[in-house]
Enzyme design. Structure first.
Site, PDB file in Angstrom:
ATOM      1  N   ASP A 158      24.823  88.617 -87.570  1.00 19.96           N
ATOM      2  CA  ASP A 158      24.429  87.884 -86.584  1.00 19.96           C
ATOM      3  C   ASP A 158      23.474  86.798 -86.893  1.00 19.96           C
ATOM      4  O   ASP A 158      22.210  87.243 -87.319  1.00 19.96           O
ATOM      5  CB  ASP A 158      23.817  88.408 -85.221  1.00 19.96           C
ATOM      6  CG  ASP A 158      23.754  87.896 -83.977  1.00 19.96           C
ATOM      7  OD1 ASP A 158      23.458  86.591 -84.194  1.00 19.96           O
ATOM      8  OD2 ASP A 158      23.677  88.587 -82.985  1.00 19.96           O
ATOM      9  N   ARG A 173       6.567  84.269 -77.843  1.00 23.27           N
ATOM     10  CA  ARG A 173       7.139  83.700 -78.851  1.00 23.27           C
ATOM     11  C   ARG A 173       7.087  82.430 -79.003  1.00 23.27           C
ATOM     12  O   ARG A 173       7.371  81.640 -78.054  1.00 23.27           O
ATOM     13  CB  ARG A 173       8.822  83.835 -78.516  1.00 23.27           C
ATOM     14  CG  ARG A 173       9.317  85.496 -78.825  1.00 23.27           C
ATOM     15  CD  ARG A 173      10.642  85.429 -79.064  1.00 23.27           C
ATOM     16  NE  ARG A 173      11.520  84.504 -78.206  1.00 23.27           N
ATOM     17  CZ  ARG A 173      12.897  84.407 -78.309  1.00 23.27           C
ATOM     18  NH1 ARG A 173      13.554  85.179 -78.957  1.00 23.27           N
ATOM     19  NH2 ARG A 173      13.469  83.532 -77.660  1.00 23.27           N
ATOM     20  N   PHE A 176      19.166  92.270 -80.815  1.00 23.90           N
ATOM     21  CA  PHE A 176      19.285  91.770 -79.821  1.00 23.90           C
ATOM     22  C   PHE A 176      20.065  92.576 -78.837  1.00 23.90           C
ATOM     23  O   PHE A 176      21.564  92.878 -79.220  1.00 23.90           O
ATOM     24  CB  PHE A 176      19.911  90.297 -79.738  1.00 23.90           C
ATOM     25  CG  PHE A 176      19.641  89.607 -78.646  1.00 23.90           C
ATOM     26  CD1 PHE A 176      18.661  88.861 -78.125  1.00 23.90           C
ATOM     27  CD2 PHE A 176      20.962  89.678 -77.724  1.00 23.90           C
ATOM     28  CE1 PHE A 176      18.458  88.278 -76.841  1.00 23.90           C
ATOM     29  CE2 PHE A 176      20.928  88.676 -76.427  1.00 23.90           C
ATOM     30  CZ  PHE A 176      19.723  88.051 -75.962  1.00 23.90           C
ATOM     31  N   TYR A 225      23.298  77.053 -79.461  1.00 23.89           N
ATOM     32  CA  TYR A 225      22.383  76.357 -78.615  1.00 23.89           C
ATOM     33  C   TYR A 225      20.947  76.469 -78.987  1.00 23.89           C
ATOM     34  O   TYR A 225      20.046  76.063 -78.127  1.00 23.89           O
ATOM     35  CB  TYR A 225      22.660  76.997 -77.252  1.00 23.89           C
ATOM     36  CG  TYR A 225      22.678  78.343 -76.880  1.00 23.89           C
ATOM     37  CD1 TYR A 225      21.519  79.318 -77.228  1.00 23.89           C
ATOM     38  CD2 TYR A 225      23.907  79.066 -76.500  1.00 23.89           C
ATOM     39  CE1 TYR A 225      21.806  80.651 -76.842  1.00 23.89           C
ATOM     40  CE2 TYR A 225      24.205  80.469 -76.694  1.00 23.89           C
ATOM     41  CZ  TYR A 225      22.964  81.185 -76.775  1.00 23.89           C
ATOM     42  OH  TYR A 225      22.863  82.613 -76.758  1.00 23.89           O
ATOM     43  N   LYS A 226      20.478  77.195 -80.241  1.00 22.61           N
ATOM     44  CA  LYS A 226      19.182  77.204 -80.449  1.00 22.61           C
ATOM     45  C   LYS A 226      18.680  76.223 -81.398  1.00 22.61           C
ATOM     46  O   LYS A 226      18.865  75.217 -81.040  1.00 22.61           O
ATOM     47  CB  LYS A 226      19.015  78.662 -81.026  1.00 22.61           C
ATOM     48  CG  LYS A 226      19.232  79.631 -80.146  1.00 22.61           C
ATOM     49  CD  LYS A 226      18.782  81.168 -80.675  1.00 22.61           C
ATOM     50  CE  LYS A 226      19.373  82.290 -80.024  1.00 22.61           C
ATOM     51  NZ  LYS A 226      19.044  82.359 -78.855  1.00 22.61           N
TER      52      LYS A 226
END
Ligand SMILES: Cc1ncc(COP(=O)(O)O)c(C=O)c1O
Ligand SMILES: Nc1ccccc1C(=O)C[C@H](N)C(=O)O
Length: 459
Positions: A250, A424, A181, A275-276
């Site tokens: 990560d 996605r 990312f 937050y995921k």
């Protein structure tokens, strides 16, 4: 079942660096650029199954949902029945009890108790207390995780901290996941410049071969944000450590979706967002894991007053506090942090292994439905078929992905787009069910057929 999807297995091509120019253009999330159905007006009802095999797949979905031990957890979340939410790998859904908790925090703890809340409401100790709530979800014993700041900031602390822990100046290289990312790549580049190291970008599968006596640290993503590919954390960590370097992970796309087992695998440092899959809310604070064995020597590049051994002495000189708290920097973002703390209640009594089993069953079933409904060759799966290589998302590519995702969202199937051509679909086992997966695949097939018809393409 015919082999409808061409599967590229999300292979590490080693070309990530070059291929990254497109991904470096940040997609802010499709949901912001195309109309999202209003919560009050769901646009997907329960369409009559018309696609080939749809009745049997819909019946299977119903049976799988009925047997799912996690099915009831969905009631804990604010979701619309008519919308299939497959974007929890970008922003997790709101646990229903969080607004009331936040109303109390704002009106009582802030509104009435004001400054006393730092002590009496436990605000000051929230980063390490909530770190200990995140810890079991990533396989860490208490005292090693601290919550705060963004993932990006924690990548910086962890990577510079790792280089400093590696100590030896002859270790003049930082190995970084070339498919990462973007934020991790940008920060690794800056960390390398600041610490006088050379950045060595390699595909995750090539990290074991790339590390050696010159490596200070390696920064790798556990699950690839684009393809959903799961990387070999135990094997890569062992190789990095065997080379005498530090392994920094990560966990943004794995924590809350699959077992991470940081302690058991001997990981050195790790970061992740909340937050995921952890449903902490937009911009919820991230976390930093520093293995206990490194804490006494962990030398944070951001030694703010919150990680001082005696912050309220307000001493001119810095003296680091012990333990995970050494990862703190400045005043914590209390409102977001306490929203996260409340959100973590949905994990009470849930085993991450149970979550993993459901996640794999969901992604298997979704892929099976897509194969059954979508004509061969229309979509290419970037997500590996092997369970050992799959996270909790399915990534499908097609040339008209932007138009396909816009139509899907209009019809109540919310995934996201990663430009130029990746659809996605994130599967969050606490609130996505098998009927959702079947419905998403069916609507995807309808949308692909519509787009083909408009373009005059026959399949
Ligand atoms: C793997 C990964 N790392 C980092 C980030 C972002 O970090 P930050 O929370 O600082 O925006 C994301 C997503 O936003 C991500 O998917
Ligand atoms: N934090 C965000 C804010 C706005 C839009 C998206 C994000 C994401 O988290 C993107 C995610 N990391 C991804 O894997 O693409």
């Amino acid at each position: 079942m015919s082999d409808v999807l061409q599967n590229t297995g999300g292979r590490d091509t080693g070309s990530g660096r070059g291929a990254r120019s497109t991904e470096r253009t940040q997609e802010t999330g499709t949901a912001r650029s195309v109309p999202v159905p209003a919560a009050e007006a769901p646009v997907v009802g329960t369409p009559a199954p018309e696609s080939p095999g749809a009745e049997s797949l819909a019946a299977r979905a119903a049976a799988l949902d009925a047997a799912d031990p996690l099915a009831k957890r969905r009631d804990l979340f604010a979701l619309d029945d008519g919308v299939v939410y497959l974007d929890g790998n970008s922003l997790g859904a709101l646990p229903r009890h969080v607004p009331a908790r936040m109303a109390h925090v704002v009106s009582h703890e802030w509104g009435r108790m004001r400054i006393r809340s730092w002590d009496e409401s436990g605000w000051w100790t929230a980063p390490e207390r909530i770190g200990d709530r995140v810890a079991p979800l990533v396989g860490a014993a208490p005292g090693q995780v601290v919550v705060g700041d963004s993932t990006s900031v924690n990548v910086f602390k962890a990577l510079v901290g790792a280089v400093r822990l590696a100590g030896d100046d002859s270790r003049d290289e930082i190995v970084v996941d070339a498919t990462t990312f973007p934020t991790d790549g940008y920060i690794a580049e800056s960390a390398a410049r600041m610490t006088g190291r050379r950045l060595v970008p390699v595909a995750p599968g090539d990290v074991p071969a790339a590390v050696g006596p010159r490596t200070a640290a390696a920064l790798v993503n556990h699950v690839d944000y684009r393809t959903g590919r799961l990387h070999d954390l135990p094997g890569i960590t062992a190789a990095v450590r065997d080379a005498g370097a530090l392994a920094v992970w990560d966990l943004c796309h794995s924590a809350g979706a699959l077992p991470v087992d940081l302690d058991a695998n001997g990981v050195d440092l790790a970061v992740g967002c909340t937050y995921k899959y952890l449903n902490g809310g937009p911009g919820a604070p991230a976390y930093l894991y520093v293995a206990e064995r490194h804490q006494a020597r962990f030398d944070s590049p951001l030694p703010g007053w919150n990680s001082h051994a005696d912050p309220f002495a307000m001493a001119p000189g810095y003296a680091a506090v012990d333990g995970a708290r050494r990862g703190r920097v400045g005043t914590p973002d209390i409102l977001s942090m306490l929203a996260l703390e409340a959100a973590l209640d949905v994990w009470d009594g849930v085993s991450v292994h149970e979550v993993r089993a459901k996640s794999l069953a969901l992604t298997d079933f979704f892929l099976e439905c897509v194969r059954a409904y979508v004509p061969e060759g229309r979509l290419t799966s970037l997500t590996p078929t092997a369970h050992a290589e799959r996270g909790s998302q399915v990534a499908l590519s097609c040339a008209d992905a932007p138009a396909v995702m816009a139509r899907l969202i209009e019809r109540g199937v919310v995934g996201d787009l990663r430009r130029p051509d990746v659809l996605r679909f994130g599967f969050t086992p606490l609130y996505v069910g098998f009927a959702d997966a079947e419905r998403a695949a069916r609507v995807l097939a309808e949308v692909c057929a519509e787009a083909d018809a408009e373009a005059g393409v026959e399949r």
